[in-house]
Design a protein around this motif. Sequence first.
Motif, mmCIF file in Angstrom:
data_model
loop_
_atom_site.group_PDB
_atom_site.id
_atom_site.type_symbol
_atom_site.label_atom_id
_atom_site.label_comp_id
_atom_site.label_asym_id
_atom_site.label_seq_id
_atom_site.Cartn_x
_atom_site.Cartn_y
_atom_site.Cartn_z
ATOM 1 N N GLU A 168 -3.955 -1.256 -3.654
ATOM 2 C CA GLU A 168 -4.372 0.138 -3.488
ATOM 3 C C GLU A 168 -5.706 0.397 -4.176
ATOM 4 O O GLU A 168 -6.551 1.111 -3.654
ATOM 5 N N ILE A 169 -5.875 -0.186 -5.353
ATOM 6 C CA ILE A 169 -7.135 -0.003 -6.071
ATOM 7 C C ILE A 169 -8.276 -0.660 -5.304
ATOM 8 O O ILE A 169 -9.346 -0.079 -5.157
ATOM 9 N N VAL A 170 -8.022 -1.858 -4.781
ATOM 10 C CA VAL A 170 -9.040 -2.532 -3.970
ATOM 11 C C VAL A 170 -9.404 -1.675 -2.762
ATOM 12 O O VAL A 170 -10.578 -1.495 -2.430
ATOM 13 N N ALA A 171 -8.381 -1.103 -2.106
ATOM 14 C CA ALA A 171 -8.624 -0.253 -0.925
ATOM 15 C C ALA A 171 -9.400 1.002 -1.320
ATOM 16 O O ALA A 171 -10.294 1.447 -0.586
ATOM 17 N N LEU A 172 -9.074 1.566 -2.472
ATOM 18 C CA LEU A 172 -9.768 2.757 -2.956
ATOM 19 C C LEU A 172 -11.246 2.451 -3.207
ATOM 20 O O LEU A 172 -12.126 3.183 -2.763
ATOM 21 N N VAL A 173 -11.499 1.349 -3.896
ATOM 22 C CA VAL A 173 -12.875 0.958 -4.195
ATOM 23 C C VAL A 173 -13.635 0.700 -2.894
ATOM 24 O O VAL A 173 -14.778 1.126 -2.735
ATOM 25 N N LYS A 174 -12.977 0.033 -1.936
ATOM 26 C CA LYS A 174 -13.631 -0.231 -0.647
ATOM 27 C C LYS A 174 -13.930 1.063 0.090
ATOM 28 O O LYS A 174 -14.949 1.170 0.774
ATOM 29 N N SER A 175 -13.051 2.048 -0.058
ATOM 30 C CA SER A 175 -13.265 3.314 0.654
ATOM 31 C C SER A 175 -14.429 4.088 0.038
ATOM 32 O O SER A 175 -15.092 4.863 0.720
#
Length: 105
Positions: free
Chosen positions: A60-67
Amino acid sequence: HHSDHTELGAVLSQKLVARFGTLRSAFLYLDRSRTGVLSVEDFTDSLGVLLPTMEITHAEIVALVKSYASESNKGAVTYEEFAAALSPPLEHPHPPAPYGHDELI
């Protein structure tokens, strides 16, 4: 219940605004590594402190950073990207309606 990164982003932005007041101080807080950009590690460290009750996975953190991050630097968020991602909609007013006042009568 389990969150996804869009909900995480929303909760995080509310939390940051409430705690820091300005995006700049929030960014400086999140930038744990003092590199001038926010990495997945920075978010991981900060979110554990800011949102201790949320179950947040690494994915989720990776997805957040990517977003937040632009295509050019996936894995790190610049201040400009952070500000763009977190700035409230109120700062971007809608263009005026296309009709004149006459039609409102």
